[in-house]
Design an enzyme around this catalytic site. Structure first.
Site, PDB file in Angstrom:
ATOM      1  N   HIS A 154      -5.308  -0.409  -4.058  1.00  0.00           N
ATOM      2  CA  HIS A 154      -6.691  -0.669  -3.518  1.00  0.00           C
ATOM      3  C   HIS A 154      -7.531  -0.263  -4.706  1.00  0.00           C
ATOM      4  CE1 HIS A 154      -4.843  -1.268   0.198  1.00  0.00           C
ATOM      5  NE2 HIS A 154      -4.499  -0.147   0.472  1.00  0.00           N
ATOM      6  N   SER A 162       0.875  -1.165   0.157  1.00  0.00           N
ATOM      7  CA  SER A 162       0.018  -0.088  -0.196  1.00  0.00           C
ATOM      8  C   SER A 162       1.149   1.251  -0.007  1.00  0.00           C
ATOM      9  CB  SER A 162      -1.075  -0.100   1.176  1.00  0.00           C
ATOM     10  OG  SER A 162      -1.836   1.006   1.069  1.00  0.00           O
TER      11      SER A 162
END
Length: 206
Positions: free
Chosen positions: A162, A121
């Site tokens: 994401h 991330s």
């Protein structure tokens, strides 16, 4: 110096880590775990999950946090581990903290000279040329002071993790694409990972 850095960039799941890391450094490797991106959040449950997952995969996990140690200690630690794992959180805080502590330079140097890099991330997004497009996913106002959004420059694209909208919804992803049409963006879903190795880039199941 390594011909090209070896990086595994993840959106969420750590399933690809053994397949990436074991051929490079062997089983039971010592992974330096950088939790910095999440230090501004009281709930760090996902960090515990990361560490537990890596240990279950057979790796030794050692926290290496540049916010808690000197630059010299951080630099020395980079020479005592087999790979570095930079965890998720706020990418603006992560980059700001790396810059404030001076850890960005030895980290980039170590990776460019052969230390395998695993980023999840925020840890993936910080490796690119510019983190500005991440402002709809992470709040820059939560971050350590940051004079420039120029990333670590280890890769030539900005990772947008994401990408299916699991954090904040798909609308934020669509707005990011609309606002930054001229940026080299790489969308990465939670079930994908991006590998840079041997001068090549490929997406694998995450």
């Amino acid at each position: 110096m390594a011909d090209s850095p070896d990086l595994l960039l993840l959106s969420r799941w750590l399933t690809p880590v053994p397949g990436f890391l074991v051929p490079l450094v062997g089983a039971g490797a010592r992974i330096g775990y950088v939790p910095t991106a999440s230090s501004i959040y009281p709930d760090q449950t996902w960090l515990d999950l990361d560490r537990a997952t890596l240990e279950a995969q057979g790796f030794e996990v050692l926290d290496v946090d540049p916010e808690l140690v000197s630059t010299a200690t951080f630099t020395r630690a980079l020479g005592e581990i087999d790979a570095i794992f930079v965890a998720g959180g706020n990418v603006f805080h992560l980059l700001g903290a790396l810059r404030q502590t001076g850890a960005d330079r030895p980290l980039v140097h170590a990776v460019r000279h052969g230390l395998p890099y695993i980023g999840a991330s925020a840890g993936a997004a910080v490796t690119g040329p510019d983190i500005a497009p991440l402002h709809l996913l992470d709040d820059p106002s939560e971050a350590a002071p940051l004079e420039s959004t120029a990333g670590l420059g280890l890769i030539d694209v900005t990772i947008i993790p994401h990408a299916e909208g699991t954090v904040g919804g798909r609308e934020r992803i669509d707005r990011t694409l609309a606002q930054y049409p001229d940026h080299p963006l790489q969308l990465l879903r939670d079930d994908e990972a991006l590998v840079f190795s041997g001068g090549r880039r490929r997406i694998i199941p995450g």
